[in-house]
Design a protein around this motif. Structure first.
Motif, PDB file in Angstrom:
ATOM      1  N   ARG A 183      -2.227  -2.209 -17.859  1.00 34.90           N
ATOM      2  CA  ARG A 183      -3.487  -2.764 -17.374  1.00 34.90           C
ATOM      3  C   ARG A 183      -4.394  -1.654 -16.820  1.00 34.90           C
ATOM      4  O   ARG A 183      -3.939  -0.579 -16.439  1.00 34.90           O
ATOM      5  CB  ARG A 183      -3.220  -3.800 -16.285  1.00 34.90           C
ATOM      6  N   THR A 184      -5.681  -1.932 -16.783  1.00 35.13           N
ATOM      7  CA  THR A 184      -6.636  -1.056 -16.129  1.00 35.13           C
ATOM      8  C   THR A 184      -6.655  -1.422 -14.650  1.00 35.13           C
ATOM      9  O   THR A 184      -6.913  -2.574 -14.301  1.00 35.13           O
ATOM     10  CB  THR A 184      -8.046  -1.238 -16.721  1.00 35.13           C
ATOM     11  N   VAL A 185      -6.371  -0.457 -13.785  1.00 31.12           N
ATOM     12  CA  VAL A 185      -6.328  -0.723 -12.348  1.00 31.12           C
ATOM     13  C   VAL A 185      -7.321   0.189 -11.642  1.00 31.12           C
ATOM     14  O   VAL A 185      -7.298   1.407 -11.827  1.00 31.12           O
ATOM     15  CB  VAL A 185      -4.914  -0.488 -11.768  1.00 31.12           C
ATOM     16  N   MET A 186      -8.189  -0.428 -10.853  1.00 29.73           N
ATOM     17  CA  MET A 186      -9.117   0.322  -9.999  1.00 29.73           C
ATOM     18  C   MET A 186      -8.925  -0.134  -8.569  1.00 29.73           C
ATOM     19  O   MET A 186      -8.749  -1.323  -8.316  1.00 29.73           O
ATOM     20  CB  MET A 186     -10.575   0.044 -10.390  1.00 29.73           C
ATOM     21  N   PHE A 187      -8.950   0.803  -7.633  1.00 28.80           N
ATOM     22  CA  PHE A 187      -8.955   0.392  -6.240  1.00 28.80           C
ATOM     23  C   PHE A 187      -9.657   1.421  -5.373  1.00 28.80           C
ATOM     24  O   PHE A 187      -9.713   2.599  -5.698  1.00 28.80           O
ATOM     25  CB  PHE A 187      -7.540   0.082  -5.732  1.00 28.80           C
ATOM     26  N   SER A 188     -10.196   0.916  -4.261  1.00 32.89           N
ATOM     27  CA  SER A 188     -10.800   1.810  -3.279  1.00 32.89           C
ATOM     28  C   SER A 188      -9.887   1.856  -2.065  1.00 32.89           C
ATOM     29  O   SER A 188      -9.197   0.889  -1.743  1.00 32.89           O
ATOM     30  CB  SER A 188     -12.191   1.318  -2.871  1.00 32.89           C
ATOM     31  N   SER A 189      -9.882   2.994  -1.396  1.00 30.58           N
ATOM     32  CA  SER A 189      -9.021   3.170  -0.221  1.00 30.58           C
ATOM     33  C   SER A 189      -9.536   4.332   0.600  1.00 30.58           C
ATOM     34  O   SER A 189     -10.167   5.257   0.079  1.00 30.58           O
ATOM     35  CB  SER A 189      -7.577   3.433  -0.646  1.00 30.58           C
ATOM     36  N   HIS A 190      -9.254   4.281   1.905  1.00 28.47           N
ATOM     37  CA  HIS A 190      -9.541   5.415   2.787  1.00 28.47           C
ATOM     38  C   HIS A 190      -8.266   6.194   3.103  1.00 28.47           C
ATOM     39  O   HIS A 190      -8.316   7.174   3.847  1.00 28.47           O
ATOM     40  CB  HIS A 190     -10.169   4.926   4.095  1.00 28.47           C
ATOM     41  N   ILE A 191      -7.146   5.771   2.529  1.00 30.58           N
ATOM     42  CA  ILE A 191      -5.871   6.401   2.847  1.00 30.58           C
ATOM     43  C   ILE A 191      -5.572   7.468   1.798  1.00 30.58           C
ATOM     44  O   ILE A 191      -5.204   7.166   0.657  1.00 30.58           O
ATOM     45  CB  ILE A 191      -4.738   5.350   2.890  1.00 30.58           C
ATOM     46  N   MET A 192      -5.742   8.732   2.170  1.00 25.26           N
ATOM     47  CA  MET A 192      -5.634   9.830   1.212  1.00 25.26           C
ATOM     48  C   MET A 192      -4.231   9.928   0.607  1.00 25.26           C
ATOM     49  O   MET A 192      -4.075  10.201  -0.584  1.00 25.26           O
ATOM     50  CB  MET A 192      -6.006  11.154   1.889  1.00 25.26           C
ATOM     51  N   GLN A 193      -3.207   9.725   1.416  1.00 26.19           N
ATOM     52  CA  GLN A 193      -1.841   9.806   0.914  1.00 26.19           C
ATOM     53  C   GLN A 193      -1.608   8.771  -0.175  1.00 26.19           C
ATOM     54  O   GLN A 193      -0.956   9.041  -1.188  1.00 26.19           O
ATOM     55  CB  GLN A 193      -0.848   9.594   2.060  1.00 26.19           C
ATOM     56  N   GLU A 194      -2.142   7.590   0.024  1.00 23.78           N
ATOM     57  CA  GLU A 194      -2.010   6.504  -0.942  1.00 23.78           C
ATOM     58  C   GLU A 194      -2.714   6.859  -2.253  1.00 23.78           C
ATOM     59  O   GLU A 194      -2.163   6.687  -3.348  1.00 23.78           O
ATOM     60  CB  GLU A 194      -2.633   5.251  -0.340  1.00 23.78           C
ATOM     61  N   VAL A 195      -3.928   7.381  -2.145  1.00 24.35           N
ATOM     62  CA  VAL A 195      -4.703   7.748  -3.331  1.00 24.35           C
ATOM     63  C   VAL A 195      -4.000   8.863  -4.098  1.00 24.35           C
ATOM     64  O   VAL A 195      -3.867   8.805  -5.333  1.00 24.35           O
ATOM     65  CB  VAL A 195      -6.128   8.171  -2.928  1.00 24.35           C
ATOM     66  N   ALA A 196      -3.540   9.887  -3.388  1.00 22.25           N
ATOM     67  CA  ALA A 196      -2.872  11.015  -4.037  1.00 22.25           C
ATOM     68  C   ALA A 196      -1.590  10.574  -4.745  1.00 22.25           C
ATOM     69  O   ALA A 196      -1.262  11.073  -5.825  1.00 22.25           O
ATOM     70  CB  ALA A 196      -2.560  12.100  -3.015  1.00 22.25           C
ATOM     71  N   ALA A 197      -0.869   9.622  -4.140  1.00 24.53           N
ATOM     72  CA  ALA A 197       0.410   9.185  -4.698  1.00 24.53           C
ATOM     73  C   ALA A 197       0.238   8.269  -5.904  1.00 24.53           C
ATOM     74  O   ALA A 197       1.076   8.279  -6.815  1.00 24.53           O
ATOM     75  CB  ALA A 197       1.228   8.473  -3.628  1.00 24.53           C
ATOM     76  N   LEU A 198      -0.844   7.488  -5.946  1.00 21.16           N
ATOM     77  CA  LEU A 198      -0.970   6.449  -6.962  1.00 21.16           C
ATOM     78  C   LEU A 198      -1.923   6.786  -8.103  1.00 21.16           C
ATOM     79  O   LEU A 198      -1.686   6.392  -9.244  1.00 21.16           O
ATOM     80  CB  LEU A 198      -1.452   5.144  -6.313  1.00 21.16           C
ATOM     81  N   CYS A 199      -2.997   7.512  -7.815  1.00 21.39           N
ATOM     82  CA  CYS A 199      -4.110   7.584  -8.760  1.00 21.39           C
ATOM     83  C   CYS A 199      -3.938   8.658  -9.829  1.00 21.39           C
ATOM     84  O   CYS A 199      -3.591   9.807  -9.534  1.00 21.39           O
ATOM     85  CB  CYS A 199      -5.425   7.819  -8.012  1.00 21.39           C
ATOM     86  N   ASP A 200      -4.229   8.273 -11.061  1.00 24.40           N
ATOM     87  CA  ASP A 200      -4.309   9.235 -12.158  1.00 24.40           C
ATOM     88  C   ASP A 200      -5.667   9.920 -12.165  1.00 24.40           C
ATOM     89  O   ASP A 200      -5.793  11.078 -12.573  1.00 24.40           O
ATOM     90  CB  ASP A 200      -4.096   8.521 -13.498  1.00 24.40           C
ATOM     91  N   GLU A 201      -6.680   9.192 -11.738  1.00 31.21           N
ATOM     92  CA  GLU A 201      -8.059   9.692 -11.710  1.00 31.21           C
ATOM     93  C   GLU A 201      -8.694   9.256 -10.396  1.00 31.21           C
ATOM     94  O   GLU A 201      -8.484   8.132  -9.941  1.00 31.21           O
ATOM     95  CB  GLU A 201      -8.849   9.119 -12.888  1.00 31.21           C
TER      96      GLU A 201
END
Length: 253
Positions: A183-201
């Motif tokens: 699936r295509t997944v987009m999300f916004s977050s202010h938690i840098m650790q979360e973004v770094a761990a999950l995001c491909d882009e």
């Protein structure tokens, strides 16, 4: 795939989104980062058909958001910052209600509900009225409600905001599973650790514009920093940050 091209939106004299362009690919997780008021939520709401587009375009799986909004809604699941539940209904009834609105038959919706209830460990709250639910319990119900029609595109606006550690971990695992399902997944977050761990882009938006785009490693290289938090601060504040030029595939550029 979600293709955003030169998206613009103003509210009176306030320019909220000023020419945003990016692509969120299928089978990948795309994160939106930006300071408060940067235009992230407005962008998400335009993609999700909740807010009209002043100019530019959004195409979701080949469907134009401006002219094919109903079709886009059928293939998309949008979790906004409004998590409101009907408090006199149980968690199951809240979710079933949305399944009924989407025309999903009871047997299919029950099977889908059972799947996500297991993934999010919701068995103990499923048949309780939602009045008095904790923030985490409300979020779990809202997530299943968002996914009950098994959308191919999932857009989550700060889904872990205010949640405890266990609920946050469960949601992160679910996001990874959605990616693994293609699936295509987009999300916004202010938690840098979360973004770094999950995001491909990662898309960094500041003052309504994309100031940088790339993987965590690419953003670190652009900024010359060693942490995503420092890279974010640097790239969000730059007027002419080195955002990657090829924001759209060649065939749609």
């Amino acid at each position: 795939m979600i293709e955003v091209r030169d998206l613009k939106k103003s509210f009176g004299s306030v320019v909220a989104v000023d020419g945003v362009s990016f692509v969120a690919k299928g089978g990948a997780i795309t994160g939106l980062l930006g300071p408060n008021g940067a235009g992230k939520t407005t962008t998400i709401r335009m993609i999700g058909t909740l807010v009209g587009i002043d100019s530019g375009s959004v195409v979701v799986n080949g469907l134009n958001v401006a002219t094919e909004a109903d079709a886009v809604r059928r293939t998309s699941g949008l979790l906004t910052d409004a998590r409101g539940l009907y408090t006199r209904m149980t968690a199951r009834e809240n979710i079933r209600y949305y399944a009924d609105l989407r025309g999903i038959d009871a047997a299919k919706s029950d099977a889908t509900i059972a799947r996500y209830v297991s993934l999010l460990d919701m068995q103990d709250i499923l048949d309780r009225r939602t009045e008095g639910f904790s923030q985490g319990e409300k979020m779990k119900v809202a997530i299943v409600r968002t996914l009950v029609h098994e959308p191919s595109h999932v857009i989550l606006d700060e889904p872990t905001n205010g949640l405890d550690v266990m609920t946050t971990r469960a949601l992160r695992e679910l996001v990874k599973r959605l990616k693994d399902e293609g699936r295509t997944v987009m999300f916004s977050s202010h938690i840098m650790q979360e973004v770094a761990a999950l995001c491909d882009e990662i898309i960094i938006i500041s003052r309504g514009r994309v100031t940088a785009q790339g993987s965590t490693d690419e953003l670190l290289a652009m900024s010359g920093k060693t942490s995503l938090e420092d890279a974010f601060v640097c790239l969000a504040e730059m007027e002419n940050a080195p955002a990657r030029v090829s924001l759209l595939p060649k065939e749609v550029a």
